[in-house]
Design a protein around this motif. Structure first.
Motif, PDB file in Angstrom:
ATOM      1  N   PHE A 285       0.877  -1.179   0.000  1.00 22.54           N
ATOM      2  CA  PHE A 285       0.000   0.000   0.000  1.00 22.54           C
ATOM      3  C   PHE A 285       0.910   1.224   0.000  1.00 22.54           C
ATOM      4  N   GLY A 286       1.146   1.747  -1.194  1.00 21.12           N
ATOM      5  CA  GLY A 286       2.064   2.892  -1.303  1.00 21.12           C
ATOM      6  C   GLY A 286       1.589   3.849  -2.365  1.00 21.12           C
ATOM      7  N   PHE A 287       2.487   4.796  -2.752  1.00 22.12           N
ATOM      8  CA  PHE A 287       2.168   5.667  -3.896  1.00 22.12           C
ATOM      9  C   PHE A 287       1.986   4.779  -5.120  1.00 22.12           C
ATOM     10  N   PRO A 288       1.114   5.023  -6.078  1.00 16.77           N
ATOM     11  CA  PRO A 288       0.122   6.104  -6.103  1.00 16.77           C
ATOM     12  C   PRO A 288      -1.226   5.697  -5.480  1.00 16.77           C
ATOM     13  N   LEU A 289      -1.272   4.445  -4.965  1.00 14.71           N
ATOM     14  CA  LEU A 289      -2.518   3.948  -4.384  1.00 14.71           C
ATOM     15  C   LEU A 289      -2.971   4.806  -3.190  1.00 14.71           C
ATOM     16  N   VAL A 290      -2.016   5.174  -2.326  1.00 14.12           N
ATOM     17  CA  VAL A 290      -2.365   5.964  -1.141  1.00 14.12           C
ATOM     18  C   VAL A 290      -2.999   7.279  -1.587  1.00 14.12           C
ATOM     19  N   ASP A 291      -2.393   7.872  -2.612  1.00 13.71           N
ATOM     20  CA  ASP A 291      -2.880   9.165  -3.092  1.00 13.71           C
ATOM     21  C   ASP A 291      -4.308   9.037  -3.625  1.00 13.71           C
TER      22      ASP A 291
END
Ligand code: HEM
Length: 374
Positions: A285-291
């Motif tokens: 769970f990191g960029f760009p999903l978090v964004d």
């Protein structure tokens, strides 16, 4: 000269120069607010000053796996152990992914959040340095996941410090205006049950999480005349809803699709404990999903960054773009404000850590800032 003699002379010198109040200054405490003379006095007491470090490498295997395992048993806090406002980091410390004392390094945090929760490496690095540059010790490379020193129940430094990154309208902690901003607060947690029972069919699905987020913001607007909800807090507050939806769910089946139960929510938020048999999410769970997930939550909650001008008077700040680039810019500015006159050694360390912080933005094309020159 013998080491003991040197230590005695240093202690004597410190008291002659008026620095006796800094005796036993913890190595993990931020050096913000100290004069150059005070910084020199405290650094003489430190055992080790490794200074800025490189980011640790990303973990290789990002599949779902049992993380509440025999190698990481839950252990209750011991006297002196530090816990703070983040249920994710508190849980990792109580299971030994982070040093159980709560005194840690940004590198250890970055590895731990990947191992324990599958937070993406890039985003974890960005988040850890967003806090470290303001709240950590640039010379010893240490930080804590909560208070460094507590005076009359108020944190004087560390991750708990209000306004550096910690802020208002937390889901399960009170606003600093009311006193305690980092211990679990049952009344705040109630909003989870209210939302789950109203729109989530008894669990914290996306709709319930959004309602929960809105309830906590509305409560601060209604009661806290100094409610402050600009970036970084605005973005952090919205992203934290995404964090628990994406990372507090038990993914034994590796579908990442389960909603959070109230029992598991309490386990993390109150007890800092993985539920039994807890599998971390599948895939980072990191960029760009978090964004994108954070943007979805912002749109569903329907609030923009702003501040209260007295209770029930929320004024939107139209100049706040609420982006991760802006969050980076704000934290760099804050760091420069916290260290207006660093010693040369400290300045070199801060400059290096700000470069690492910028590097952690990775693919996000943000403008780089150099408050101490290039
Ligand atoms: C680089 C790692 C991390 C750092 C530096 C960090 C830092 C923080 C800080 C300072 C807060 C307090 C914000 C506030 O309420 O005022 C917070 C809250 C929170 N964090 Fe973390 N965090 C990290 C990773 C994680 C992870 C991996 C998770 C979930 C698995 C997580 C979940 C949360 C949640 C749900 C909150 C909201 C708590 C509440 O409002 O009651 N965090 N975090």
């Amino acid at each position: 000269m013998k080491i003991q003699n040197l230590a005695t002379i240093t202690t004597l010198l410190s008291s002659v120069l008026g620095f006796s109040h800094l005796a036993n200054f913890p190595e993990h405490r931020s050096l913000a607010g100290l004069s150059p003379g005070e910084v020199r006095a405290v650094t003489r007491q430190f055992n080790s000053m490794p200074g800025p470090q490189h980011l640790p490498p990303p973990i290789n295997d990002t599949s779902s796996k049992l993380v509440n395992d025999a190698a990481h048993p839950f252990m209750p806090d011991q006297p002196g152990d530090i816990r703070g406002p983040c249920p994710g980091l508190n849980t990792l410390a109580s299971h030994g992914y982070i040093n159980r004392t709560g005194v840690t390094t940004p590198g250890e945090i970055i590895t731990a959040v990947q191992e324990g929760f599958n937070m993406g490496w890039q985003f974890a690095s960005f988040l850890a340095y967003s806090v470290f540059v303001a709240d950590g010790n640039h010379l010893t490379n240490l930080m804590t996941i909560g208070a460094n020193t507590t005076i009359n129940g108020q944190s004087t430094a560390g991750m708990n410090i209000h306004g550096n990154f910690e802020g208002d309208a937390s889901l399960t902690r009170g606003d600093a205006f009311f006193g305690d901003n980092f211990n679990f607060n049952e009344k705040s947690f109630d909003a989870f049950s209210v939302a789950a029972n109203k729109v989530g069919g008894g669990v914290v699905n996306l709709d319930a999480a959004v309602l929960n987020r809105a309830i906590r913001i509305n409560d601060s607007i209604a009661r806290n005349p100094e409610f402050s909800f600009g970036t970084p807090r605005f973005l952090g507050g919205m992203a934290e809803t995404a964090y628990f939806l994406a990372m507090f769910v038990n993914n034994q089946t590796a579908d990442n699709a389960k909603p959070l139960t109230l029992k598991d929510a309490r386990s993390f938020f109150e007890f800092h404990r993985f539920p039994d048999g807890f599998y971390r999410r599948h895939g980072p769970f990191g960029f760009p999903l978090v964004d994108s997930f954070t943007r979805q939550i912002i749109a569903m909650v329907g609030r923009q960054p702003g501040n209260n001008n007295g209770v029930n008077n929320y004024v939107v700040d139209t100049k706040d773009p609420a982006t991760f680039c802006y969050l980076y810019q704000k934290q760099v500015n804050l760091t420069a404000t916290l260290y207006p006159n660093p010693t040369p050694e400290l300045k070199t360390a801060i400059k290096q850590n700000l470069v690492t912080y910028y590097d952690a933005l990775g693919d996000l094309t943000c403008q780089e800032y150099f408050p101490y020159g290039r």
